[in-house]
Design a protein around this motif. Structure first.
Motif, mmCIF file in Angstrom:
data_model
loop_
_atom_site.group_PDB
_atom_site.id
_atom_site.type_symbol
_atom_site.label_atom_id
_atom_site.label_comp_id
_atom_site.label_asym_id
_atom_site.label_seq_id
_atom_site.Cartn_x
_atom_site.Cartn_y
_atom_site.Cartn_z
ATOM 1 N N CYS A 50 0.832 -1.211 0.000
ATOM 2 C CA CYS A 50 0.000 0.000 0.000
ATOM 3 C C CYS A 50 0.865 1.260 0.000
ATOM 4 O O CYS A 50 0.561 2.242 -0.690
ATOM 5 N N TYR A 51 1.958 1.236 0.763
ATOM 6 C CA TYR A 51 2.863 2.391 0.795
ATOM 7 C C TYR A 51 3.476 2.635 -0.586
ATOM 8 O O TYR A 51 3.544 3.781 -1.046
ATOM 9 N N ASN A 53 2.165 1.779 -3.379
ATOM 10 C CA ASN A 53 1.082 2.254 -4.246
ATOM 11 C C ASN A 53 0.846 3.742 -4.049
ATOM 12 O O ASN A 53 0.522 4.468 -4.994
ATOM 13 N N LEU A 54 1.011 4.200 -2.799
ATOM 14 C CA LEU A 54 0.901 5.635 -2.510
ATOM 15 C C LEU A 54 1.917 6.427 -3.331
ATOM 16 O O LEU A 54 1.573 7.416 -3.994
ATOM 17 N N PHE A 175 -5.993 -1.041 -0.253
ATOM 18 C CA PHE A 175 -4.966 -0.848 -1.272
ATOM 19 C C PHE A 175 -5.385 0.224 -2.272
ATOM 20 O O PHE A 175 -4.597 1.105 -2.629
ATOM 21 N N TYR A 176 -6.649 0.187 -2.694
ATOM 22 C CA TYR A 176 -7.110 1.137 -3.703
ATOM 23 C C TYR A 176 -7.463 2.498 -3.119
ATOM 24 O O TYR A 176 -7.598 3.468 -3.871
ATOM 25 N N ILE A 177 -7.582 2.587 -1.797
ATOM 26 C CA ILE A 177 -7.730 3.907 -1.185
ATOM 27 C C ILE A 177 -6.506 4.759 -1.483
ATOM 28 O O ILE A 177 -6.592 5.985 -1.635
ATOM 29 N N PHE A 178 -5.351 4.091 -1.620
ATOM 30 C CA PHE A 178 -4.117 4.841 -1.838
ATOM 31 C C PHE A 178 -4.002 5.371 -3.262
ATOM 32 O O PHE A 178 -3.065 6.121 -3.559
ATOM 33 N N VAL A 181 -5.580 8.842 -2.467
ATOM 34 C CA VAL A 181 -4.716 9.475 -1.475
ATOM 35 C C VAL A 181 -3.382 9.862 -2.110
ATOM 36 O O VAL A 181 -2.887 10.982 -1.945
ATOM 37 N N GLY A 182 -2.786 8.929 -2.853
ATOM 38 C CA GLY A 182 -1.531 9.227 -3.534
ATOM 39 C C GLY A 182 -1.695 10.326 -4.575
ATOM 40 O O GLY A 182 -0.834 11.205 -4.702
ATOM 41 N N ILE A 328 -8.094 13.527 -1.984
ATOM 42 C CA ILE A 328 -7.817 12.629 -0.860
ATOM 43 C C ILE A 328 -9.094 12.305 -0.096
ATOM 44 O O ILE A 328 -9.421 11.132 0.152
ATOM 45 N N ILE A 332 -10.953 8.556 -0.208
ATOM 46 C CA ILE A 332 -11.085 7.663 0.946
ATOM 47 C C ILE A 332 -12.551 7.357 1.224
ATOM 48 O O ILE A 332 -12.945 6.192 1.375
#
Length: 492
Positions: A50-51, A53-54, A175-178, A181-182, A328, A332
């Motif tokens: 996840c990081y 992916n961000l 995972f797809y929240i990022f 967010v990213g 963001i 989310i």
């Protein structure tokens, strides 16, 4: 090596050749699924992915976050500016099928690590390009697209292999929240660094450092091999439980298919085809919004007299900061709301997933069209309607991916994701930034040069997105006609 404790069957020989864990367990006629939860290490692996992916999506939106400065620095027209993002995504989508093929057959950790290293180095190098070498900047964005394709294609399949039943949907949602967010942090980082340093180049020197940390975490914490779920289908059933059946040794354990055979099989999967077209419409709208909204808002504010025209070295980047925050927050909320709505509605309607996507696409299209119409008179209302449009777009991200994972058999999933990336980007966000730009150029060419026509040209070209959103809702509606049949076939 890491083993998935939810599987108690002997992995097929060909899986061992493609980099899966060689688990030495007794072969049984039926697959048993453990009721024990995943180990803490599984969550740690997911956190690392996840990081990364961000950072992946922060790199995507560094250019849109400083678009006004970059357009002025390289002296680009709207069409040329749109082409900058198009080059990035074209290279991304062309590389995706290659990495999908490799991800289905070879060690996924090595591919992920190489991709992170490559895109970080190229991003860092792009920050030192002078205004006279704009073509090198275009080339560097294309190379970054190739690096990020390795990650987006393979990382979701690892998470799908680590978790089962309802946890898989939850972890994929996280995972797809990022993605939003990213994306939003990309705007914020780019605009913030431009404000602090007075030079937009510095934004491209931060994410490579974050990428280096992601690479170290990947090497230290992610196992060299992760077992692929071939014995038990990793997809979630409509009722929220895994339907486990014995594999037929004469079919699943020995059958190998070529890439062409996989593509032909996927082309016959109507749920996969229609949902991929729906995702393409989502990508078209998202790509256009992500590239052009800060510039569109800036031109609207100039017409209203809220801000002066940008003539100084570093332009006002407040719109990028605000839009990043909106991205963001709505991202989310939208992903969480979409996953929760899907989880609840699956219990009462077997077609819930595509119907959720169809409804949210149509509502999003209406909100975006309203935002365009009020932009010249009320900038606050424009922000509000853009926020709602992005919110309903974000509802679909995790749900669309979940559809793919339960209508496509596990051995074809990396290839399916790669093909979906190829189609959705080719006709979606690879096309929309350039298309919006050249339509804007064409309108400006036929009218006197003025700030008013600069705004109107962007406003008129943006209306294409609203109509594409409605078509996307129709594609998801068509998906609902076939999803039950295709799901049952994938579970056999």
């Amino acid at each position: 090596a890491h083993e998935n404790r939810g599987l108690q069957s002997q992995p097929p020989p060909e899986e061992q050749n493609y980099g899966a864990t060689a688990a030495h367990v007794r072969q049984r006629p039926f697959v048993s699924v453990s009721r024990n939860g995943p180990a803490k290490r599984d969550y740690l692996i997911a956190a690392v992915l996840c990081y990364a992916n961000l950072i992946n999506f922060m790199d995507w939106f560094l250019v849109p976050g400083t678009l006004i400065d970059i357009q002025k620095y390289f002296e680009l027209s709207d069409g040329g500016t749109g082409l900058l993002q198009t080059v990035f995504i074209l290279c991304y989508m062309l590389a995706a099928p290659i990495f999908g093929y490799l991800g289905d057959r070879y060690n996924r950790k090595i591919i992920l690590g190489a991709g992170i290293f490559f895109w970080s180095i190229v991003t860092l190098g792009s920050s030192f390009i002078s205004e006279s070498h704009y073509w090198i900047f275009f080339l560097s964005r294309g190379l970054v697209g190739i690096g990020t394709a390795s990650y987006s294609t393979i990382a979701p399949t690892i998470i799908a292999d680590l978790f089962e039943e309802g946890r898989r949907t939850t972890m994929l949602s996280i995972f797809y929240i990022f993605i939003p967010v990213g994306s939003g942090l990309g705007y914020v980082l780019a605009a913030g660094m431009a404000d602090v340093t007075g030079d937009w180049h510095w934004a491209f020197r931060i994410t490579p450092c974050m990428g280096g940390l992601a690479l170290v975490l990947l090497i230290l914490l992610v196992p060299h091999r992760t077992q692929r779920r071939t014995a038990a289908h990793r997809a979630l059933s409509i009722s929220g439980t895994i339907r486990v059946a014995a594999e037929r040794p004469d079919v699943h354990r020995t059958a190998k298919t070529t890439w062409c055979q996989d593509v032909i099989s996927l082309a016959k999967n109507r749920s996969f085809v229609w949902s991929s077209l729906g995702l393409t419409a989502m990508a078209f709208v998202t790509g256009a919004l992500g590239m052009w909204v800060p510039l569109f808002l800036y031109r609207a504010q100039v017409v209203q007299g809220i801000v002066p025209p940008c003539l100084q070295e570093s332009c006002n980047s407040s719109n990028s900061m605000i839009f990043g925050g909106i991205t963001i927050g709505t991202g989310i909320l939208g992903v969480v709301a979409g996953a929760e709505a899907a989880r609840r509605l699956r219990k009462i309607n077997n077609k819930a997933d595509p119907l959720i996507c169809a409804t949210s696409m149509c509502i999003s299209a209406l909100c975006l069209y309203t935002a365009l119409m009020v932009a010249q008179t009320n900038i606050l209302s424009t922000f509000i309607f853009i926020a709602f449009g992005e919110l309903f777009l974000s509802v679909n991200w995790a749900v669309v991916t979940d559809i793919l994972l339960y209508v496509v058999t596990p051995r074809q999933q990396s290839t399916a994701i790669a093909l979906q990336i190829l189609v959705s980007h080719l006709l979606g966000d690879a096309s929309s930034p350039y298309l919006i730009g050249i339509i804007s150029n064409a309108i400006q060419a036929k009218n006197a040069h003025s700030f008013q026509w600069n705004f109107w040209s962007m406003q008129y070209s943006f209306t294409v997105c609203a109509f594409v959103g409605v078509f996307g809702g129709g594609f998801f509606l068509l998906t609902s006609f076939y999803i039950e049949e295709d799901r049952k076939e994938a579970e056999q």
